[in-house]
Design an enzyme around this catalytic site. Sequence first.
Site, short mmCIF file in Angstrom:
data_model
loop_
_atom_site.label_atom_id
_atom_site.label_comp_id
_atom_site.label_asym_id
_atom_site.label_seq_id
_atom_site.Cartn_x
_atom_site.Cartn_y
_atom_site.Cartn_z
N CYS A 195 -2.61 52.56 18.59
CA CYS A 195 -3.11 51.57 19.56
C CYS A 195 -2.80 51.93 21.01
CB CYS A 195 -2.55 50.19 19.23
SG CYS A 195 -0.77 50.08 19.50
N ASP A 219 23.47 63.57 -10.40
CA ASP A 219 23.25 63.79 -8.97
C ASP A 219 23.54 62.48 -8.26
OD1 ASP A 219 22.59 65.05 -6.68
OD2 ASP A 219 20.42 65.04 -7.01
N GLU A 265 30.68 59.30 -11.81
CA GLU A 265 29.64 59.45 -10.80
C GLU A 265 28.89 58.13 -10.65
OE1 GLU A 265 29.65 62.62 -9.72
OE2 GLU A 265 27.69 63.05 -8.86
N GLU A 294 27.39 68.08 -20.91
CA GLU A 294 27.13 66.78 -20.27
C GLU A 294 26.03 66.98 -19.23
OE1 GLU A 294 30.80 65.66 -18.36
OE2 GLU A 294 31.94 66.50 -20.02
N LYS A 299 31.70 72.47 -20.46
CA LYS A 299 33.16 72.44 -20.31
C LYS A 299 33.83 72.90 -21.59
CE LYS A 299 32.90 68.37 -17.30
NZ LYS A 299 33.09 66.93 -17.20
N SER A 330 35.95 71.19 -7.92
CA SER A 330 34.50 71.35 -7.89
C SER A 330 34.07 72.22 -9.06
CB SER A 330 34.05 72.06 -6.62
OG SER A 330 34.64 71.48 -5.52
N LEU A 331 32.79 72.37 -9.20
CA LEU A 331 32.27 73.16 -10.31
C LEU A 331 31.59 74.41 -9.80
CD1 LEU A 331 30.49 70.41 -12.43
CD2 LEU A 331 32.40 71.84 -13.20
N CYS A 374 -1.52 46.12 16.67
CA CYS A 374 -1.68 47.54 16.36
C CYS A 374 -2.41 47.67 15.03
CB CYS A 374 -0.31 48.20 16.31
SG CYS A 374 -0.38 49.90 15.75
N ARG A 398 35.41 61.02 -3.17
CA ARG A 398 35.98 62.35 -3.38
C ARG A 398 36.65 62.87 -2.10
NH1 ARG A 398 35.06 67.67 -2.78
NH2 ARG A 398 35.67 68.96 -4.53
N ASP A 432 24.85 33.01 -17.04
CA ASP A 432 24.92 32.35 -15.73
C ASP A 432 25.69 31.04 -15.81
OD1 ASP A 432 23.51 34.37 -14.64
OD2 ASP A 432 21.58 33.32 -14.63
N LYS A 441 22.51 74.74 -13.47
CA LYS A 441 21.60 73.90 -12.69
C LYS A 441 20.15 74.08 -13.14
CE LYS A 441 23.03 72.94 -8.54
NZ LYS A 441 23.40 71.85 -7.73
N CYS A 444 1.74 55.02 21.00
CA CYS A 444 1.42 54.82 19.59
C CYS A 444 0.08 55.50 19.27
CB CYS A 444 1.34 53.33 19.28
SG CYS A 444 0.67 52.99 17.64
N LYS A 503 24.63 66.96 -15.54
CA LYS A 503 25.24 67.01 -14.22
C LYS A 503 24.55 65.94 -13.38
CE LYS A 503 26.87 69.91 -10.50
NZ LYS A 503 26.69 68.91 -9.48
N ASP A 505 20.75 35.70 -20.56
CA ASP A 505 21.13 35.69 -19.14
C ASP A 505 21.45 34.27 -18.70
OD1 ASP A 505 20.49 38.29 -19.25
OD2 ASP A 505 18.83 38.23 -17.80
N CYS A 513 6.40 51.42 17.46
CA CYS A 513 5.33 50.85 18.28
C CYS A 513 5.61 49.36 18.33
CB CYS A 513 3.98 51.11 17.64
SG CYS A 513 2.71 50.04 18.34
N TYR A 536 33.32 60.78 -16.61
CA TYR A 536 33.29 62.05 -17.33
C TYR A 536 34.62 62.79 -17.40
CZ TYR A 536 31.98 63.33 -12.51
OH TYR A 536 31.90 63.44 -11.15
S1 IVH Z 1 33.44 67.41 -13.90
C1 IVH Z 1 36.16 70.39 -12.68
N1 IVH Z 1 31.25 66.48 -14.90
O1 IVH Z 1 29.61 67.74 -9.73
C2 IVH Z 1 35.41 69.27 -13.10
N2 IVH Z 1 31.35 66.78 -12.56
O2 IVH Z 1 30.65 70.29 -8.30
C3 IVH Z 1 34.82 68.56 -11.97
N3 IVH Z 1 29.32 66.10 -11.39
O3 IVH Z 1 31.67 66.49 -7.31
C4 IVH Z 1 33.99 67.47 -12.26
N4 IVH Z 1 28.20 65.47 -13.16
O4 IVH Z 1 30.46 64.79 -8.56
C5 IVH Z 1 31.88 66.85 -13.78
N5 IVH Z 1 29.37 65.65 -15.95
C6 IVH Z 1 30.02 66.00 -14.84
C7 IVH Z 1 29.41 65.90 -13.58
C8 IVH Z 1 30.12 66.31 -12.46
C9 IVH Z 1 28.17 65.59 -11.86
C10 IVH Z 1 29.56 66.37 -9.97
C11 IVH Z 1 30.82 65.82 -9.43
C12 IVH Z 1 31.45 66.89 -8.62
C13 IVH Z 1 30.46 67.99 -8.67
C14 IVH Z 1 31.22 69.25 -8.90
#
Ligand code: IVH
Length: 683
Positions: free
Chosen positions: A430, A137, A194, A133, A310, A102-103, A449, A156, A57, A334, A427, A135, A53, A443, A246
């Site tokens: 106090c 969050d 993500e 993969e 996928k 979306s998924l 307090c 997005r 730097d 999920k 409060c 998912k 490091d 407060c 991804y």
């Molecule tokens: S693929 C059609 N891969 O899930 C493919 N999405 O509901 C669309 N997400 O808004 C995305 N991990 O933010 C994909 N390994 C992953 C993911 C992923 C999280 C999220 C993504 C998207 C939401 C889809």
Amino acid sequence: MAKNPFFKDPKTKFKDADKLDKKDAEKQIDQLAEAINHHDYLYYVKNKPAISDRKYDLLYKRLEELEDHYPDLRPEDSPTKRVGAEPVDKLKKVDHTSPMLSLNSALEDDKIKDFIDYVKRHSDKKSIDYVLEPKFDGFSVEVVYEKGEFKYGSTRGNGVTGEDISENLKTIRAIPLRLRKENNPPDFIAVRGEVLMPKDGFQDLNKERIEKGDEPFANPRNAAAGIMRQLDPQKVADKPLDIYFYTIMEMRDGELSKHWKVFKKLPQWGFKTNETNKKCSSFKEISEYHEDILQKRDDLNYDIDGVVIKVNDYNVREELGVRENSPRWAIAWKFPPKKKVTTLVDIVVQVGKSGMLTPVALLEPVDVGGVTVSRASLHNEEMVKEKDVRPGDEVRIQRAGDVIPEVVERVGDHQKKTKKFSMPDKCPSCGTRVEKEGAYYFCPAGLQCRAQLVGRLAHYASREAMNIENLGEKIARHLVETEMVSDLADLYQLSQKDLKKLPGFAEKSSKQLYEDIQESKKAKFDRFLYALGIRHVGRHMAGVLANHFENPDDLRRAGRQDLEKINEVGDEIASSVTHFFQDKKNQKILERLLKSGIEIESTGTRKKTLEGNTFVFTGELKDYTREEAREEVELRGGRATSGVSSKTDFVVVGENPGSKLDDAKKKETEIIDENKFKKLLQS
Ligand code: IVH
């Protein structure tokens, strides 16, 4: 650039920037920029740093120095450009290269089996490969590169149009500014990934926010989302953020036919992908992966909420198509949420260290994902009203983002004749009338307090404040609960005999603590200010204030307007500071603190003797490094810059001066030596 001298254990002794001719400077700047991007890649993407490091730097500082000297040589994708962009008023809208889909998702394994069957039925292939993969969050983003360079990045949004968050994204070191040339990146590529906040970074950030009196984020996803949509990139730059890529949304020149190849290529070009991604071809393997990741979930440093499955082959994807914004070739499996239903016993109002009132649900204890939960946050009054939960109700609780348990909703009707919740006027600790700021109540009694005292005492004693070792939260609580300490000033009335009464304390430990308390009496003003725990006055702000005022009395006399004149002080801070110092009870405590022998050493030079003066340094000074000399000037309100211009007032010349001395002579700028410089500092 064949051989870059800064790649492997680089030499970090550099020639004075003044003495480098422009051509050499240009070469070194390019090599440094390339090397820093490379080391960022090794560190943040590959997790395999090649240099320490400290060396990193030094390279970074050298690049800054040269760029400062030759601003016109600063490369477009210089790593120093990751930070420093100006705040914007509003985020611009941008259209995505193609819609961000979306998924579909499912919880039960039957639904996953249905998905596999569906794919099989709609394809004429005998066997189908899948890519698995996590998912993530987090916060989904698109990033676009042209000719290997970062062009822009967006949120997005509604899937078709998002917001331009380029400058915020650039501050994330795991996002390449330039793709790795040696692996022939495509001419144009749009990728999706993500943004995540690591769990440990999230904990630290929240701790810091609570200390400053800011509302903590509910979970890492909210934190990442909130921060990525900031208008000021500077406020993103110091936050812990990471990314996993991804998907390729669009790519020109070059074609990939399988998703698995995407995961082979992306890392070669410099994109970070997840190490658990896996290719497979049966439900059994999918199920094992799901189970395995679920087991590992708590040990990962980022939040995930399932597995994404996928179809690997793009031809098969094509056959399956998209329905209502969700591809038929992918599904999210999920994880079962960590939720439980239990009885809400009562709602109490807790007063935090900074005086913030938080409604807290007291619950019939229940096990949620392996943790017994008996309290849950209700965040603020509005939220309780919106959910309309009342004592006696059945409520669903969850461990949000795996961290703070929270009440999600009421299940069924109210069980008892109870009133709708509202915050108390006073409060609960106090009795002081509470104040409202946005959705939050405070407060304002501060140091008087009791509820705030334990946290405040521990904060007062903490390392960055008065540095009283061994006075942590536990001891602070004991001191407050046994009424040995009723306000901060009481701390200095404690004798060694008193301290011996603390649990686990004997002769030696009480003597040590007593001495530490006495030693803390010699305090620098900035630390003392920070130690007082004034809302919105964190370490940095304490330093800013201490720079402008000599002692507490000086600050007490300052009006709001005086405070607001200071560069970094906005009305929120000004109001909180004046409120604190004008409060009679606080004044009394301060008076007692000072009477108990606290000696405040001013840290700023408050008299801005060099205000309006700009300095340039050349050559080596005997008693100061460049950094120190610059600091001394800035402390007195002056500026230190790197090049001589018409705005320069003094050029300070040390041993072996460089070309700046000639510049000064040409421009007839006043030239002074180190002695004269010292005199100016003392004046
Ligand atoms: S693929 C059609 N891969 O899930 C493919 N999405 O509901 C669309 N997400 O808004 C995305 N991990 O933010 C994909 N390994 C992953 C993911 C992923 C999280 C999220 C993504 C998207 C939401 C889809």
